[in-house]
Scaffold this active site. Structure first.
Site, PDB file in Angstrom:
ATOM      1  N   ARG A  82      24.210 -31.134  24.818  1.00  0.00           N
ATOM      2  CA  ARG A  82      23.275 -29.893  25.161  1.00  0.00           C
ATOM      3  C   ARG A  82      24.108 -28.774  25.301  1.00  0.00           C
ATOM      4  O   ARG A  82      23.494 -27.459  24.716  1.00  0.00           O
ATOM      5  CB  ARG A  82      22.701 -30.259  26.485  1.00  0.00           C
ATOM      6  N   LYS A 184      21.011 -23.809  28.414  1.00  0.00           N
ATOM      7  CA  LYS A 184      21.622 -23.784  29.643  1.00  0.00           C
ATOM      8  C   LYS A 184      22.595 -22.489  29.643  1.00  0.00           C
ATOM      9  O   LYS A 184      23.903 -22.518  29.675  1.00  0.00           O
ATOM     10  CB  LYS A 184      22.326 -24.820  30.108  1.00  0.00           C
ATOM     11  N   GLU A 220       8.746 -25.195  34.276  1.00  0.00           N
ATOM     12  CA  GLU A 220       9.457 -25.787  35.135  1.00  0.00           C
ATOM     13  C   GLU A 220       9.821 -24.824  36.371  1.00  0.00           C
ATOM     14  O   GLU A 220       9.335 -23.882  36.438  1.00  0.00           O
ATOM     15  CB  GLU A 220      10.908 -26.044  34.436  1.00  0.00           C
TER      16      GLU A 220
HETATM   17  N1  PLP Z   1      15.765 -27.054  34.196  1.00  0.00           N
HETATM   18  C1  PLP Z   1      16.765 -25.987  34.701  1.00  0.00           C
HETATM   19  C2  PLP Z   1      16.226 -24.701  34.675  1.00  0.00           C
HETATM   20  C3  PLP Z   1      18.006 -26.455  35.119  1.00  0.00           C
HETATM   21  O1  PLP Z   1      19.080 -25.363  35.457  1.00  0.00           O
HETATM   22  C4  PLP Z   1      18.356 -27.621  35.422  1.00  0.00           C
HETATM   23  C5  PLP Z   1      19.704 -28.154  35.620  1.00  0.00           C
HETATM   24  O2  PLP Z   1      20.488 -28.561  35.140  1.00  0.00           O
HETATM   25  C6  PLP Z   1      17.213 -28.873  34.836  1.00  0.00           C
HETATM   26  C7  PLP Z   1      16.320 -28.106  34.481  1.00  0.00           C
HETATM   27  C8  PLP Z   1      17.588 -30.160  34.952  1.00  0.00           C
HETATM   28  O3  PLP Z   1      18.295 -30.674  33.956  1.00  0.00           O
HETATM   29  P1  PLP Z   1      19.560 -31.802  34.256  1.00  0.00           P
HETATM   30  O4  PLP Z   1      18.418 -33.150  34.829  1.00  0.00           O
HETATM   31  O5  PLP Z   1      19.936 -31.993  33.025  1.00  0.00           O
HETATM   32  O6  PLP Z   1      20.340 -31.355  35.263  1.00  0.00           O
HETATM   33  C1  COI Z   2      21.890 -28.641  37.826  1.00  0.00           C
HETATM   34  O1  COI Z   2      20.970 -29.060  38.276  1.00  0.00           O
HETATM   35  O2  COI Z   2      23.056 -28.884  37.612  1.00  0.00           O
HETATM   36  C2  COI Z   2      21.769 -27.157  37.820  1.00  0.00           C
HETATM   37  O3  COI Z   2      22.223 -26.832  36.912  1.00  0.00           O
HETATM   38  C3  COI Z   2      20.881 -26.358  38.433  1.00  0.00           C
HETATM   39  C4  COI Z   2      21.265 -25.322  39.265  1.00  0.00           C
HETATM   40  C5  COI Z   2      20.194 -24.373  39.661  1.00  0.00           C
HETATM   41  C6  COI Z   2      22.180 -25.846  40.414  1.00  0.00           C
END
Ligand code: PLP
Ligand code: COI
Length: 341
Positions: A82, A184, A220
């Site tokens: 990612r 991200k 989201e």
């Molecule tokens: N959506 C957003 C905007 C996020 O910042 C995060 C955190 O990483 C997620 C979703 C969840 O992603 P992940 O499950 O890969 O941590």
């Molecule tokens: C994560 O879940 O790792 C994120 O980056 C979300 C953040 C808002 C702490």
């Protein structure tokens, strides 16, 4: 290795400096070998690309102590991949995926004393990130970059832990069609700060963002994807090209189908149908699965039948199975667990 004396059960989701961090520099078109350093501070030029034009991307992952005392991470290959997509979208050099995983392993190993013990409810949050460091004043990508990884022990993202939260439908948009919602990048979070502070000032824990093109579909929150449980137990999650492809959400959908035998659906989720779901949760590395008890749309309340006291039954099963896999109590699908030591 002796663990640090930290009140693991009571830490929140905040930054605590740990001993070592990984640093690699990109200069003259290539990455150097990378190393672990002690200094948590960064000195850079006043005109650095990251400071002027927010050229920065990051990842978030966790290290866990398993029941038998190993330290593991969860699907770091997906974070590495990612970050490649994030870097490309911001015209940054790619940090090689194998080196990303190696950097994470080295940083966690060097901070093993900060990995919370099994059963404490805390974990070691890992933050890989990359940013433009050389001066840029015309709007263009930097030529020099730094990739770093630091770690910090964390507890639950939302204060109440597993208590259901209340969220509101935001009047702000998080991502534009064909914008950067799917990567991200720090810029997505900078522009969400006013929205989250507005939600907090109005007494809500988080925002539910709708799609900015039609404002009819659920996207989201600022830091997590949604899962909904339909009244027939089907697990439904929004499909959208403008949300972050959560690794937790993708894992939950697999677990729902292959471990729990539930029907799963990734599709457009219209806000109008939210009232018909039985349960709702936010999923992400930081959020794990945080139950949502209530969604408020400009005074109109949607209260899920699962209530405000505890997680709904299907959400609980998903939570137990996912965290059971992460903590080594339940056998993981091939390749999901990377043992650090
Ligand atoms: N959506 C957003 C905007 C996020 O910042 C995060 C955190 O990483 C997620 C979703 C969840 O992603 P992940 O499950 O890969 O941590
Ligand atoms: C994560 O879940 O790792 C994120 O980056 C979300 C953040 C808002 C702490």
């Amino acid at each position: 290795m002796e663990k640090k004396k930290i009140d693991w059960e009571n830490i929140g989701f905040s930054y605590m400096q740990t001993d070592k961090r990984y640093v690699s520099d990109f200069k003259d078109g290539k990455w150097d070998d990378g190393t672990l350093v002690d200094d948590a501070n960064i000195t850079m030029n006043e005109c650095a690309g990251v400071l002027q034009y927010a050229q920065t991307v990051f990842e978030g992952m966790k290290a866990y102590t398993t029941e038998d005392g190993r330290i593991v991470t969860f699907r770091p290959d997906l974070n590495a991949a990612r970050m490649v997509e994030s870097a490309k979208r911001l015209e940054m050099p790619v940090f090689p995926e194998d080196r990303f995983i190696d950097a994470v392993v080295r940083t966690v190993k060097a901070n093993a004393a900060y990995v919370p013990p099994y059963g404490s409810g805390a974990t070691l949050y890992i933050r890989p990130y990359m940013f433009g460091v050389n001066p840029v004043i015309g709007v263009k990508p930097a030529d020099e970059y730094q990739f770093r990884v630091f770690t910090t022990p964390v507890g639950p993202y939302f204060k109440g832990g597993a208590k259901p939260i209340t969220i509101c439908v935001s009047d702000f948009d998080r991502a534009a069609p064909r914008g950067t919602g799917h990567i991200k990048a720090g810029l997505n979070y900078a522009m969400s700060l006013h929205a989250i502070m507005t939600a907090h000032r109005n007494g809500f824990d988080e925002n539910m963002y709708l799609d900015s093109a039609t404002r009819t579909k659920v996207e989201e929150t600022g830091g997590a994807n949604f899962i909904f449980i339909a009244k027939d137990n089907k697990v439904v999650t929004p499909h959208s090209g403008t949300i972050l492809p959560s690794i937790t959400r993708r894992s939950i959908m697999y677990v729902a189908e292959h471990y729990l035998g539930l029907e799963v659906e990734e599709r457009d989720v219209y806000f109008d149908e939210v009232k018909d779901f039985a349960e709702c949760g936010l999923c992400g590395t930081a959020a794990v699965i945080s139950p949502v008890g209530k969604v408020v749309d400009h005074g109109k309340e949607i209260c899920f039948p699962s209530g405000m006291e505890k997680m709904g039954p299907v959400t609980q099963k998903l939570y137990d199975t996912l965290t059971g896999i992460q903590m080594g109590q339940i056998e993981a699908p091939e390749g999901w667990i990377k043992v650090i030591e």
